[in-house]
Design an enzyme around this catalytic site. Structure first.
Site, PDB file in Angstrom:
ATOM      1  N   ASP A  53       0.729  -1.230  -0.156  1.00  0.00           N
ATOM      2  CA  ASP A  53      -0.007  -0.031   0.018  1.00  0.00           C
ATOM      3  C   ASP A  53       0.847   1.299   0.008  1.00  0.00           C
ATOM      4  OD1 ASP A  53      -2.340   1.404  -0.031  1.00  0.00           O
ATOM      5  OD2 ASP A  53      -3.231   0.086   1.618  1.00  0.00           O
ATOM      6  N   GLU A  58      -0.898   1.677  -5.496  1.00  0.00           N
ATOM      7  CA  GLU A  58      -0.441   3.211  -5.559  1.00  0.00           C
ATOM      8  C   GLU A  58      -1.629   4.233  -5.622  1.00  0.00           C
ATOM      9  OE1 GLU A  58      -1.732   2.734  -8.277  1.00  0.00           O
ATOM     10  OE2 GLU A  58      -0.548   1.088  -8.012  1.00  0.00           O
ATOM     11  N   TRP A  59      -2.948   3.617  -5.670  1.00  0.00           N
ATOM     12  CA  TRP A  59      -4.104   4.458  -5.818  1.00  0.00           C
ATOM     13  C   TRP A  59      -4.241   5.140  -7.082  1.00  0.00           C
ATOM     14  CZ3 TRP A  59      -2.501   7.365  -0.973  1.00  0.00           C
ATOM     15  CH2 TRP A  59      -2.382   6.344   0.184  1.00  0.00           C
ATOM     16  N   GLY A  60      -3.346   4.723  -8.126  1.00  0.00           N
ATOM     17  CA  GLY A  60      -3.415   5.296  -9.494  1.00  0.00           C
ATOM     18  C   GLY A  60      -2.670   6.471  -9.534  1.00  0.00           C
ATOM     19  N   ILE A  61      -1.853   6.807  -8.630  1.00  0.00           N
ATOM     20  CA  ILE A  61      -0.981   8.040  -8.527  1.00  0.00           C
ATOM     21  C   ILE A  61       0.106   7.951  -9.531  1.00  0.00           C
ATOM     22  CG2 ILE A  61       0.683   9.540  -7.002  1.00  0.00           C
ATOM     23  CD1 ILE A  61      -1.288   8.953  -4.726  1.00  0.00           C
ATOM     24  N   ASP A  62       0.387   8.957 -10.225  1.00  0.00           N
ATOM     25  CA  ASP A  62       1.611   8.948 -11.119  1.00  0.00           C
ATOM     26  C   ASP A  62       1.458   7.904 -12.459  1.00  0.00           C
ATOM     27  OD1 ASP A  62       4.155   9.686 -12.071  1.00  0.00           O
ATOM     28  OD2 ASP A  62       5.056   8.180 -10.929  1.00  0.00           O
ATOM     29  N   ASP A 106      -9.782   4.028  -3.852  1.00  0.00           N
ATOM     30  CA  ASP A 106     -10.503   2.913  -3.346  1.00  0.00           C
ATOM     31  C   ASP A 106     -11.862   2.817  -3.919  1.00  0.00           C
ATOM     32  OD1 ASP A 106      -8.222   2.522  -1.753  1.00  0.00           O
ATOM     33  OD2 ASP A 106      -9.159   2.410   0.029  1.00  0.00           O
TER      34      ASP A 106
END
Length: 655
Positions: A153, A198-202, A220
């Site tokens: 996470d 990574e929650w879609g970051i970058d 999420d």
């Protein structure tokens, strides 16, 4: 092929196509991983009894035999401090027999042991503190416990801003932290599935495949129906990155949590499956207080849909058409054995009949159409398929023995009387006089021409027969829709016809005049394809206008747009990853479409922050006349809560 939604490749040629991104290849996750995770139902409060009970239920309910084998204990399993040697350990109150024993229990059930850890200084919602470099030690620990998968996470990870729980705009990319753990896992003598969370970051689709087996495409999933639409809009520009060993993770399933209706659960499960997301059950299957309801269980056990997810071809479905005002859209993709899967989503909360025009998914005919959720099978389907669907439900179809769009074999589509052959169910994507038809004759003709009559016009067209005497070609008119018919008069029998739509005429944004707040912006070299610039700030106070010559009728527009308005904070509320676009022709009521994300580069560090990446979406527009037409690109309704700004506008093609 008919126009469809597609994504332009913005990579330099030397870097290749997204499918060819370097990937971690250790033989695992050749198909998307399937299993169960504690988080959606138990949050960060798992315990040994919960995990064992649900693991046993995977076996007893027949889920394990269908492929649901990874059992992951999410946040909440650790204690506040590491051991004196720095190693992780479990909370003995919650897991009295310990994690190695839990792993053995799972392995004895022929299940797989999944654990959870974080790339920041502590786990999301639970200890321990991880200040320091523990990746190598933790990887060794997991290997010694005989762990099979690791969900990694992204909480408490941005040092520059004091390690907040969540930072959606970190000062540096999360990639190096995930790379550290990837290298540590690779150094062990035990292969483990590595789930990058990574929650879609970058825009992780560009870097995560080299490090792990799946990556979270966005924030999420939340326990609301609206999360399905938000997630699918974020998936659109990432579907081309899916493949064996690299899967876009749409997050855990809410099927069985008594949050969604049964039709909503069917939609949720269908789309996660055909987009090749890992299928991770988030419901309580069986514990001291709860057991999953049978209707939801049967959704999770639907063998055909699991087969689409686990298909050896490994190609994700993609968005093909969207009708925002009408409240439905179509996704489709190829399967092994020449099959096709298609999903027609009913966004309205009402039961109704919906029609799939097969050319929208690249087909003209299907020998067999299997409707998964209503349990029926249709034979010899020509051009269109109609079925009833419940509110928020999905018509999920498997199509076999298919013919490509534009191909009309005479023995399927035609009837003959004397020298006259009539083809029915002819599809037109747009109203135009510039469709190209090729007539294939059964034998060489002694005549120099054939006569062609389309129901779109009262004129008869003469087509010259080729030198071989077996083909004749001409331009013909068709109306938009699937109800056209064509009659051919020839002394020789007609075997088949092939029809291709017009190429149309492209109008770049530079042909439009900006009005109000809208302005023209130049892009970096090779971006904002195919123009190199775009019009931004399209809103209720900013529009783009052009005078476009055309013929009368209903016209299909292929609109090039850019949207990288990623829903991070807003994902917890009503963020949808979409922007509202309207097209008005000659002052008529505008057509409205909510366009999904298009960005295929990092929203933080990529070229143009993802706002230079063009996508194309199709829309059918009314009100065209012969001669000049006044066309306005805007965001009518934006003030009513759709989105304040429309997507950036690159150009459009009028077919």
């Amino acid at each position: 092929m008919l126009p469809k939604i597609f994504y332009l490749s913005l990579l330099p040629a030397a870097l290749g196509h997204p499918h060819l991104q370097p990937r971690l290849d250790n033989g695992l996750a050749r198909t998307p991983q399937m299993g169960w995770n504690t988080y959606n139902h138990y949050s960060c409060s798992p315990n040994e009894t919960i995990v064992r009970s649900n693991a046993q239920a995977l076996v007893d309910l027949g889920l394990a035999s269908l492929g649901y084998r990874y059992v992951t204990t999410d946040c909440g399993w650790t204690v506040a401090d590491r051991l004196s040697d720095g190693s992780l350990t479990w909370n003995e109150t919650l897991f009295p027999e310990g994690f190695p024993a839990l792993g053995k229990y799972l392995h004895d059930l022929d299940l797989l042991f999944g654990v959870y850890q974080d790339s920041g200084i502590k786990l999301c919602g639970s200890p321990p503190d991880n200040v320091g470099n523990y990746e190598d030690q933790d990887a060794r620990t997991f290997a010694s416990w005989e762990v099979d998968s690791l969900k990694y996470d992204n909480c408490y990870s941005d040092a520059a801003t004091g390690y907040p729980n969540v930072n959606y705009e970190p000062s540096t990319s999360p990639q190096p932290r995930f790379a550290n753990m990837s290298r540590a896992l690779a150094a062990q003598n035990r292969s483990m599935v590595f789930q990058v969370c990574e929650w879609g970051i970058d825009f992780p689709a560009r870097w995560a495949p080299a490090l792990g087996h799946s990556w979270r495409i966005g924030n999420d999933i939340i326990p609301h129906w609206r999360a399905i639409y938000r997630t699918l809009n974020q998936a659109v520009p990432q579907t081309s990155f899916a493949g064996p060993g690299q899967w876009p993770d749409l997050d855990m399933l809410f099927v069985g949590n008594d949050i969604l209706s049964i039709p909503e659960e069917q939609t949720h499960f269908s789309l996660w499956a055909i987009l090749k997301s890992p299928l991770t059950i988030g419901a309580a299957l069986k514990d001291d207080e709860t057991s999953i309801n049978d209707e939801s269980l049967q959704i999770l056990k639907q063998a055909d849909i699991i087969g689409y997810n686990q298909d050896s071809l490994g190609v994700s479905a993609s968005l093909r058409r969207r009708w925002t005002e009408e409240g439905y859209e179509v996704w489709s993709g190829p399967l092994s054995g020449g099959r096709t899967v298609a999903a027609l989503i009913n966004w309205r909360n009402e039961s109704r009949d919906l029609t799939l025009d097969l050319p929208d998914i690249g087909l003209q005919y299907a020998g067999t159409v299997k409707n998964i959720w209503d349990g029926t099978t249709a034979q010899n389907v020509k051009t269109s398929y109609t079925a009833k669907v419940q509110g928020h439900g999905t018509i999920l179809l498997e199509l076999q023995d298919t013919t490509a769009s534009g191909q009309y074999p005479g023995d399927t589509f035609a009837t003959s009387t004397g020298s006259s052959t009539t083809f029915e169910s002819i599809y037109g994507v747009t109203t135009s006089f510039r469709y190209n038809i090729t007539v294939k004759l059964s034998e060489a003709s002694s005549s120099s021409d054939v006569k062609i009559q389309s129901t779109a016009s009262n004129k008869t067209i003469t087509a010259q027969v080729s030198a071989s005497g077996t083909e004749a070609s001409a331009q013909i008119p068709l109306l938009a829709g699937s109800s056209n018919s064509i009659t051919i008069v020839s002394p020789q029998s007609v075997d088949a016809i092939t029809i291709t739509p017009p190429n149309g005429t492209y109008f770049p944004n530079t042909a439009f005049t900006t009005i109000g707040d809208a302005d023209t912006v130049s892009c970096g070299a090779g971006y904002c394809q195919p123009v190199g610039s775009k019009i931004g700030n399209i809103s209720t106070n900013g529009t783009a206008r052009a005078v476009i010559p055309a013929t009368a009728g209903t016209k299909y527009l292929a609109i090039d747009y850019i949207n990288n308005d990623v829903a991070f904070d807003s994902a917890w509320d009503w963020g949808s990853n979409s922007r509202n676009l309207t097209v008005s022709v000659n002052g008529n009521k505008p057509v409205r479409i909510e366009v999904p994300l298009s960005g295929q580069h990092s929203e933080l560090f990529g070229p143009g922050k993802g706002w230079w990446d063009t996508a194309t979406i199709g829309v059918l527009t009314e009100g065209w006349k012969d001669g000049d037409n006044d066309v306005v690109i805007g965001n009518e309704g934006g003030e009513s809560g759709f989105t304040s700004y429309g997507p950036d506008f690159v150009g459009l093609r009028v077919l």
